[in-house]
Enzyme design. Sequence first.
Site, PDB file in Angstrom:
ATOM      1  N   CYS A 132       0.813  -1.223   0.000  1.00 53.26           N
ATOM      2  CA  CYS A 132       0.000   0.000   0.000  1.00 53.26           C
ATOM      3  C   CYS A 132       0.850   1.278   0.000  1.00 53.26           C
ATOM      4  CB  CYS A 132      -0.947  -0.001   1.191  1.00 53.26           C
ATOM      5  SG  CYS A 132      -0.253  -0.688   2.706  1.00 53.26           S
ATOM      6  N   HIS A 252      -3.141   6.315   4.340  1.00 56.17           N
ATOM      7  CA  HIS A 252      -1.728   6.471   4.696  1.00 56.17           C
ATOM      8  C   HIS A 252      -1.264   7.853   4.210  1.00 56.17           C
ATOM      9  CE1 HIS A 252      -1.649   2.351   5.767  1.00 56.17           C
ATOM     10  NE2 HIS A 252      -0.889   1.846   4.822  1.00 56.17           N
TER      11      HIS A 252
END
Length: 345
Positions: A132, A252
Amino acid sequence: MERKTLYNVAVVGATGAVGQKMLETLEKRNFPVGEFRPLASARSAGQQVTFKGKSYTIQEAVPEAFEGIDFALFSAGGSISEKLASAAVERGAVVIDNTSAFRMLPEVPLVVPEVNAHMISQHRGIIANPNCSTIQMMAALKPIYDAYGIERIIVSTYQAVSGAGQAAIEELREQSRQILDGVPIEPKILPVKSQPKHYQIAFNAIPQIDVFEENGFSREEMKMVNETRKILGDESIHVTATCVRIPVFYGHSESVYVETRKPFDLAEVRSLLESAEGVKLVDDLQEQQYPMASDAADQYDTYVGRLRRDLFHPRGLNMWIVSDNILKGAALNAVQIAELMVKSK
Ligand code: NAP
Ligand code: 12T
């Protein structure tokens, strides 16, 4: 895989944080699903999940469960992929794997569609979805790499708990409540469930994601190093990463410093990012605009802001990159790969 109009799809880990988002994304983007087969462990076999308004019974992920499947989207952990991906490939499925099991194998394409879609055609049954943190950094850096080259990347991440699965999401929720209520906490999941020590994540920052390697970097940090070089196909790029877990549910954030090879023009960098596929530039200090996890959550795009030239290095560029780690960082990227395969037929 022969040319069809509908494709039989299995999702391995269908009850998980990523798997659930895969169902949602396949549905939202109207992926041409024929038969749909949600798979998980024996623990949840027999449970129901909803897909396109219909209820499906979860089956146990065993080799036979891949009979007749065209696309198998794996997101149940590396050991499950290692055990079952070949069974799916042997039965004629293309595996799109979300775990770190196969990413660095030379024969496995490691794909971010906006960056290196051309690698897909080289697959031999398995295509890997990058980590990710790597995916969103690649989406934002690709236009810069193409225009100027990149010598070096220094990245620090601020990663959401959803990356560590459903149990970590629940741990942050429950622990936050307990701390505010003055109740003693009992960390059990973060930073790494399988390790002996667990720490408070609510109102904290933990500089460990995944286990540590001999060289002092965490495995998550090494994924950013190795996957970046593989995706850009450039082993000359120097990458150093520090990965930190913070008490955010989804999205994130990354502080990224790059040194380009050729000199860059900041206004040109802005326009490159403005026209980059899958990227949105949110960078207006006058208007106090910059990307934040709370805005990126549940969105498909990767957001970039806080662009500024380093004060000392003439080819040094600072930026802030934010994306939904479960969407672009996992489920969406995997579905985009499947869409490209369908389109190329
Ligand atoms: P999660 O919420 O903990 O879900 C885990 C899923 O795996 C559940 O559906 C679980 O099913 C299933 N599972 C566990 N053991 C199994 C077994 N023996 N056989 C079949 N299924 C099994 O975790 P998650 O966040 O969705 O992540 C799952 C995996 O995806 C991670 O381990 C990681 O490898 C990968 N991932 C990749 C990225 C990325 O960067 N691209 C991001 C996040 C996660 P049950 O309900 O039966 O337990
Ligand atoms: N441990 O796909 O904990 O390699 O946030 C992704 C996320 C592994 C992976 C995490 C992890 C992966 C995490």
